[in-house]
Design a protein around this motif. Structure first.
Motif, PDB file in Angstrom:
ATOM      1  N   ALA A  95      30.376   8.809  20.945  1.00  0.00           N
ATOM      2  CA  ALA A  95      30.434  10.109  22.438  1.00  0.00           C
ATOM      3  C   ALA A  95      29.397  10.909  22.707  1.00  0.00           C
ATOM      4  O   ALA A  95      28.785  11.047  23.666  1.00  0.00           O
ATOM      5  CB  ALA A  95      32.034  10.589  22.440  1.00  0.00           C
ATOM      6  N   VAL A  96      29.815  11.334  21.359  1.00  0.00           N
ATOM      7  CA  VAL A  96      27.986  12.890  21.174  1.00  0.00           C
ATOM      8  C   VAL A  96      27.206  12.478  22.066  1.00  0.00           C
ATOM      9  O   VAL A  96      26.368  12.881  22.295  1.00  0.00           O
ATOM     10  CB  VAL A  96      28.963  13.459  19.953  1.00  0.00           C
ATOM     11  CG1 VAL A  96      27.347  14.079  20.024  1.00  0.00           C
ATOM     12  CG2 VAL A  96      29.932  14.370  19.504  1.00  0.00           C
ATOM     13  N   GLY A  97      26.906  11.307  21.051  1.00  0.00           N
ATOM     14  CA  GLY A  97      25.809  10.158  21.480  1.00  0.00           C
ATOM     15  C   GLY A  97      25.206   9.906  22.749  1.00  0.00           C
ATOM     16  O   GLY A  97      23.892  10.373  23.450  1.00  0.00           O
ATOM     17  N   PHE A  98      26.635   9.522  23.311  1.00  0.00           N
ATOM     18  CA  PHE A  98      26.394   9.127  24.854  1.00  0.00           C
ATOM     19  C   PHE A  98      25.982  10.528  26.060  1.00  0.00           C
ATOM     20  O   PHE A  98      24.446  10.535  27.091  1.00  0.00           O
ATOM     21  CB  PHE A  98      27.296   8.821  26.007  1.00  0.00           C
ATOM     22  CG  PHE A  98      27.208   8.176  26.777  1.00  0.00           C
ATOM     23  CD1 PHE A  98      27.418   7.879  27.136  1.00  0.00           C
ATOM     24  CD2 PHE A  98      28.339   9.289  27.785  1.00  0.00           C
ATOM     25  CE1 PHE A  98      27.032   7.374  29.247  1.00  0.00           C
ATOM     26  CE2 PHE A  98      28.152   9.178  29.338  1.00  0.00           C
ATOM     27  CZ  PHE A  98      27.644   8.481  29.964  1.00  0.00           C
ATOM     28  N   VAL A  99      26.627  11.605  25.246  1.00  0.00           N
ATOM     29  CA  VAL A  99      26.309  12.793  26.105  1.00  0.00           C
ATOM     30  C   VAL A  99      24.737  13.441  25.687  1.00  0.00           C
ATOM     31  O   VAL A  99      24.512  13.548  27.264  1.00  0.00           O
ATOM     32  CB  VAL A  99      27.540  13.730  25.734  1.00  0.00           C
ATOM     33  CG1 VAL A  99      26.856  15.490  26.296  1.00  0.00           C
ATOM     34  CG2 VAL A  99      28.883  13.519  26.462  1.00  0.00           C
ATOM     35  N   VAL A 100      24.128  13.347  24.364  1.00  0.00           N
ATOM     36  CA  VAL A 100      23.323  13.968  24.494  1.00  0.00           C
ATOM     37  C   VAL A 100      21.863  13.100  24.961  1.00  0.00           C
ATOM     38  O   VAL A 100      21.188  13.733  25.464  1.00  0.00           O
ATOM     39  CB  VAL A 100      22.765  13.997  23.033  1.00  0.00           C
ATOM     40  CG1 VAL A 100      21.338  14.107  22.231  1.00  0.00           C
ATOM     41  CG2 VAL A 100      23.510  15.105  22.304  1.00  0.00           C
ATOM     42  N   CYS A 101      22.177  11.450  24.895  1.00  0.00           N
ATOM     43  CA  CYS A 101      21.452  10.789  25.619  1.00  0.00           C
ATOM     44  C   CYS A 101      21.624  11.342  27.424  1.00  0.00           C
ATOM     45  O   CYS A 101      20.347  10.984  28.031  1.00  0.00           O
ATOM     46  CB  CYS A 101      21.752   9.400  25.764  1.00  0.00           C
ATOM     47  SG  CYS A 101      20.820   9.157  23.281  1.00  0.00           S
ATOM     48  N   VAL A 102      22.663  11.047  28.024  1.00  0.00           N
ATOM     49  CA  VAL A 102      22.582  11.470  29.708  1.00  0.00           C
ATOM     50  C   VAL A 102      21.875  12.701  29.397  1.00  0.00           C
ATOM     51  O   VAL A 102      21.142  12.948  30.508  1.00  0.00           O
ATOM     52  CB  VAL A 102      24.083  11.728  30.176  1.00  0.00           C
ATOM     53  CG1 VAL A 102      24.086  11.714  31.583  1.00  0.00           C
ATOM     54  CG2 VAL A 102      24.523   9.985  30.164  1.00  0.00           C
ATOM     55  N   TYR A 103      22.382  14.038  29.484  1.00  0.00           N
ATOM     56  CA  TYR A 103      20.947  14.587  29.074  1.00  0.00           C
ATOM     57  C   TYR A 103      19.648  14.661  28.883  1.00  0.00           C
ATOM     58  O   TYR A 103      18.994  15.439  29.708  1.00  0.00           O
ATOM     59  CB  TYR A 103      21.796  15.495  28.174  1.00  0.00           C
ATOM     60  CG  TYR A 103      21.067  17.263  28.501  1.00  0.00           C
ATOM     61  CD1 TYR A 103      21.615  18.766  29.324  1.00  0.00           C
ATOM     62  CD2 TYR A 103      20.330  17.651  27.127  1.00  0.00           C
ATOM     63  CE1 TYR A 103      20.186  19.540  29.241  1.00  0.00           C
ATOM     64  CE2 TYR A 103      19.018  19.269  27.352  1.00  0.00           C
ATOM     65  CZ  TYR A 103      19.615  19.685  28.073  1.00  0.00           C
ATOM     66  OH  TYR A 103      18.523  20.883  28.071  1.00  0.00           O
ATOM     67  N   LEU A 104      19.312  14.219  27.682  1.00  0.00           N
ATOM     68  CA  LEU A 104      17.662  14.059  27.471  1.00  0.00           C
ATOM     69  C   LEU A 104      17.408  13.547  28.749  1.00  0.00           C
ATOM     70  O   LEU A 104      16.047  13.513  29.118  1.00  0.00           O
ATOM     71  CB  LEU A 104      17.684  13.429  26.907  1.00  0.00           C
ATOM     72  CG  LEU A 104      18.364  14.292  25.230  1.00  0.00           C
ATOM     73  CD1 LEU A 104      17.443  13.799  23.783  1.00  0.00           C
ATOM     74  CD2 LEU A 104      16.637  15.394  25.363  1.00  0.00           C
ATOM     75  N   ALA A 105      17.612  12.138  29.446  1.00  0.00           N
ATOM     76  CA  ALA A 105      17.679  11.655  30.582  1.00  0.00           C
ATOM     77  C   ALA A 105      17.167  11.749  31.593  1.00  0.00           C
ATOM     78  O   ALA A 105      16.594  12.091  32.646  1.00  0.00           O
ATOM     79  CB  ALA A 105      18.805  10.074  30.995  1.00  0.00           C
TER      80      ALA A 105
END
Length: 161
Positions: A95-105
């Protein structure tokens, strides 16, 4: 959901092939640059191109790295935690990885659009456009976010693998 998982995993594999191709091309370009310079010639585009390719390879290789569990893990915790706790920890990490990747995308998409509209160029002699290098970030991080969703689904339903 299974169709989405399969599509994301195929896209991750396709990105891995593109990333491998970019790395191979970068290696060949740097080799060419060294040989060409050694023979007394000047060059202008080789270093910039290889750097752009390596940046693209890093972002585009990220979804496949996640899929194959190549990212940094906490294996020590896995050995001492119960199955239920291990699943909760995996879900939290995903979940944390998902949020970080969405932000970076999202951030990368804005950087790409801004660079394209402003016609930003590299500072070297070649002055290549910057937007293709930036475009690897939203593509790679967006697909990594989708791969995190697939990994979360696998964590919730381990028998469906």
């Amino acid at each position: 959901m299974e169709r989405l998982n399969n599509a994301v995993e195929r896209l991750s594999l396709a990105c891995a092939y593109v990333a491998a191709g970019l790395l191979l091309a970068s290696i060949l370009i740097v080799t060419w640059m060294v040989i060409y310079r050694t023979s007394g010639h000047q060059n202008s585009w080789e270093l910039e191109t290889s750097i752009m390719m390596m940046v693209g390879a890093a972002f585009l290789g990220s979804p496949y790295t996640l899929r194959t569990k190549g990212h940094v893990g906490m294996e020590l915790l896995d050995t001492v935690l119960s199955d239920r706790s291990r699943m909760k920890l995996a879900l939290l990490g995903h979940a944390v990885g998902f949020v970080v990747c969405v932000y970076l995308a999202w951030l990368g998409l804005h950087m790409t659009i801004d660079a394209f509209l402003a016609n930003e160029r590299t500072l070297g002699l070649w002055t290549a456009p910057e937007w293709p290098k930036y475009a690897a970030m939203p593509i790679g991080m967006g697909l990594t976010a989708l791969q995190y969703l697939v990994e979360m689904q696998k964590s919730l339903h381990p028998q469906a693998r």
